[in-house]
Enzyme design. Structure first.
Site, short mmCIF file in Angstrom:
data_model
loop_
_atom_site.label_atom_id
_atom_site.label_comp_id
_atom_site.label_asym_id
_atom_site.label_seq_id
_atom_site.Cartn_x
_atom_site.Cartn_y
_atom_site.Cartn_z
CG HIS A 482 -1.67 0.98 1.20
ND1 HIS A 482 -3.19 1.29 0.93
CD2 HIS A 482 -1.34 2.50 1.97
CE1 HIS A 482 -3.54 2.45 1.28
NE2 HIS A 482 -2.74 2.95 1.74
CD GLU A 483 1.53 3.62 3.80
OE1 GLU A 483 1.57 4.92 3.29
OE2 GLU A 483 0.35 3.30 4.23
CG HIS A 486 0.34 6.29 -0.73
ND1 HIS A 486 -0.80 6.77 -1.08
CD2 HIS A 486 -0.13 5.67 0.54
CE1 HIS A 486 -2.05 6.80 -0.37
NE2 HIS A 486 -1.49 5.89 0.61
CG HIS A 489 0.38 9.23 -6.94
ND1 HIS A 489 -0.64 9.45 -6.15
CD2 HIS A 489 0.17 9.67 -8.17
CE1 HIS A 489 -1.43 10.40 -6.97
NE2 HIS A 489 -0.81 10.41 -8.29
ZN LIG Z 1 -2.80 5.27 1.92
#
Ligand SMILES: [Zn+2]
Length: 698
Positions: A482-483, A486, A489
């Site tokens: 998940h991290e 990010h 991105h």
């Molecule tokens: Zn998040």
């Protein structure tokens, strides 16, 4: 321009010896953590605010007619000292804090708010931006520059810059009233939550808790100077101990303490405060030309208006509550089989659902952990998936300073060998680290300044004893992916302007790349590449993999229903018209949930109105739906991959080019739909989250 009332007294301490004084000379302008001392932040931040205000004043007072360069680009170039000190400060103040840094954080918060107002309520500056915005059709700007112009214009208008002086004064007064009521809500809720702790001198009331939990409860009691045991309340309606407490009356008391914490008719009752906030927000929206607060708040979000967010949630309700009803039946069956002789109540849910979970999936983390050694998950899982999808590679660097010895730093390379970014990890729990997990940009990518991104992932994984491997849980694995989503991105950002770069996007978009990246954790080719026993190298047995997957969607009906109930509540409070009278929160809440078929005795909202800190204290007013919205996007995006050949370089490159590198340079709805080839739908969400009839059936 009017001189803003900001003092810069501390800036006298600021000079060339301060590590933020000039841009970092390290590769990628990485923060010089070895040189930064706690006392360096505040002078740099305050000098940074003063410097930016000077720059802004010069732009506003420029005798030349406004041009894109002398106004918009000049604004974009302002505040560099402030930016480089704040990006580092906010990460360290969360990840490696101490009383000094905490004090700095609370002292600069109101100053930063005033700083922002000084920019966005500067009328001369607004007039220049507005003049440019009017001429936008004739300025011959490239699309990204058009977007930046629109961004600044919208920010000004959103803040009330185009109001007349009377209305500006009224708006300022409303903002102050709302801020002070929010403050009062926060402090009442803090006290109410503390008071709501479960206190007992009877150890048997705690049956079912582990020895460690009982010790912690005894420590809490000591900390509060009371006899016996104390179990403090957490923010949510459900409390973590309710899954293991076998004494039903203890469970009921803890639940009732939680549910009624801020509705006890005493000084910490928040009900009057929240009805006033809701009413003032509606009035603020009216002043700014909107029918309600949600309409104003969602204007710059992907959803664009409350109707879009509400109809999305309405569509989720039947599947989520249907699934929750099935789960309730399963739980009732366990209660009946044990001759409980009672009807399921919310305080029973977790206790019995844990038994259902064990009976159905029997997932023992101790069995799976040996297959999830942290560094192996990172390099052979997280990095491996990114290499397969995007062709990027990673090389560890040991020459860059860190603030904790367990941190790691990697340089990231494109497929053609060119250098892309720096990626830091700070994975282990420390006493001075905030809970949760997050990604930060330590340096924002921008072509304007020729900067490449520097990104960090911070988590709270259990630190192993010295010399032992770090074996993490299946949830931790998901968190890493998940991290890192990010992180991608931030690292793939390829924009001119830092304001539009990377993860600087709307609240209802920013969790999409991260939730999407979670999918690769359990993609068979990726999983087989990293999930190997740390001693023997053996692959995780298939039945264990199947259990992890099934366990993930266990209780999905309850989990999604409680979130959608809270999100619908949020939306209904914030779609009240300005003419609505002050509401009675309990009555309002019941009617609001009934209207949405979410008044369900066994599945209360994740937060009740009177303790919904996200929307009354935090920044999530009319925005709690974003958690569900971005899940929907992530699931819909994964479905596109499934339909188009899955995990391939071609698919990854296309996502990078059209979405992950774009930051906020395009309208986010258009950006998503161009990549997807249509509007996102909820069908994949229902399927992958275990809510669709075929997966919901036993
Ligand atoms: Zn998040």
């Amino acid at each position: 321009m009017t001189t803003p009332a900001i003092t810069t007294a501390a800036s006298t301490d600021f000079g060339p010896n301060n590590p933020f004084y000039s841009p970092s000379t390290l590769p990628f302008h990485a923060p010089p953590f070895d040189k930064i001392k706690d006392g360096d932040y505040q002078p740099a931040i305050e000098a940074g605010m003063a410097e930016q205000l000077k720059e802004i004043a010069a732009i506003a007072a420029n005798p030349a007619a406004p041009t894109y360069d002398n106004t918009i680009v000049a604004m974009e170039k302002s505040g560099q000292l402030l930016n480089r000190s704040l990006t580092t400060f906010f990460n360290v103040a969360g990840a490696n804090t101490n009383p000094t840094l905490q004090k700095v954080r609370s002292e600069i918060a109101p100053k930063l708010a005033a700083h922002r107002d000084a920019i966005y309520l500067n009328d001369k500056l607004y007039q220049r931006v507005a003049a440019l915005y009017k001429q936008r059709g004739t300025l011959k700007l490239d699309p990204e520059s058009q977007r930046l112009l629109k961004y600044y214009y919208d920010e000004f208008v959103h803040a009330g810059a185009n109001l007349n002086e009377t209305d500006k004064t009224a708006l300022k007064k409303l903002n102050e009233q709302i801020a002070s009521l929010s403050e009062s809500f926060d402090s009442k809720l803090l006290a109410a939550t503390k008071d709501g702790a479960f206190v007992t001198i009877d150890k048997s009331a705690l049956a079912g808790l582990s020895d460690a939990e009982i010790t912690a409860a005894a420590e809490s009691a000591k900390g509060r100077k009371v006899d016996g045991y104390v179990i403090p309340l957490q923010n949510t309606t459900q409390q973590p101990t309710l899954g293991s407490l076998s004494n039903r009356s203890t469970r009921e008391t803890i639940f009732q303490n939680s549910w009624g914490r801020s509705e006890r008719g005493n000084a910490n009752d928040t009900r009057d405060t929240i009805s006033q906030i809701a009413q003032l927000r509606a009035q603020k929206a009216k002043l700014l030309g909107f029918p309600n607060f949600a309409a104003w708040s969602l204007e710059n979000q992907m959803a664009k208006n409350p109707e879009a967010a509400i109809s999305f949630m309405d569509a989720l309700v039947p599947a989520a509550t249907g699934r929750a009803a099935t789960e309730a039946k399963d739980i009732q069956a366990v209660i009946d089989a044990q001759k409980g002789g009672f009807q399921l109540q919310p305080w029973d849910w977790d206790f019995y659902s844990d038994q259902v979970r064990k009976a159905k999936y029997d997932l023992d983390e101790e069995q799976t952990k040996p297959y999830f050694e942290l560094n192996n998950v990172l390099e052979n899982g997280v990095f491996y998936a990114a290499t397969q999808l995007y062709g990027i590679t990673f090389k560890e660097r040991h020459d860059l300073p860190v603030y904790d010895p367990a941190m790691r730093v990697f340089e990231v390379f494109n497929a053609d060998g060119s250098s892309l970014a720096l990626f830091y990890t700070d994975y282990f729990k420390r006493d001075n680290k905030q809970g949760g997990a997050w990604m930060n940009n330590l340096v924002d990518q921008s072509k304007l300044f020729g900067l490449k991104p520097v990104v960090i992932n911070v988590c709270n994984f259990a630190k192993p004893a010295p010399g032992e491997p770090a074996l993490i849980t299946s949830d931790d694995v998901r968190t890493m992916f998940h991290e890192f989503g990010h992180g991608l991105h931030g690292m793939f950002a390829n924009t001119v302007y830092p304001t539009l770069s990377g993860a600087n996007t709307a609240r209802d978009f920013v969790e999409f790349p991260s939730q999407f990246n979670e999918y690769w954790a359990y993609e068979p080719t990726v999983f087989k590449h990293y999930a190997r026993h740390y001693k023997t190298g053996a692959l995780m047995p298939d039945e264990l993999v199947a259990k992890i997957k099934k366990a993930h969607n266990f209780n999905a009906g309850y989990d999604i229903t409680e979130v959608v109930a809270a999100a619908q509540l949020d939306m209904q409070w914030h779609t009240l018209p300005p003419t609505a009278p002050l509401q009675q929160p309990d009555q309002f809440e019941k009617l609001a949930l009934e209207k949405k078929h979410l008044w369900i005795s066994t599945v209360p909202p994740r937060y009740r109105s009177s303790y919904f800190a996200h929307i009354w204290g935090g920044g999530y007013a009319a925005g709690y739906y974003a958690y569900l919205w971005t899940q929907m996007l992530a699931d819909d995006a994964y479905q596109w991959f499934v339909d188009n050949g899955g995990l391939t370089r071609a698919n990854g490159d296309r996502l990078r080019k059209m979405v992950l590198s774009q930051g906020n340079t395009q309208d986010l709805e258009t950006l998503y739909e161009s990549w997807r080839g249509g509007k996102p739908t909820i069908a994949p969400m229902l399927k992958y989250r275990g809510l669709a009839p075929e997966t919901g059936a036993k």
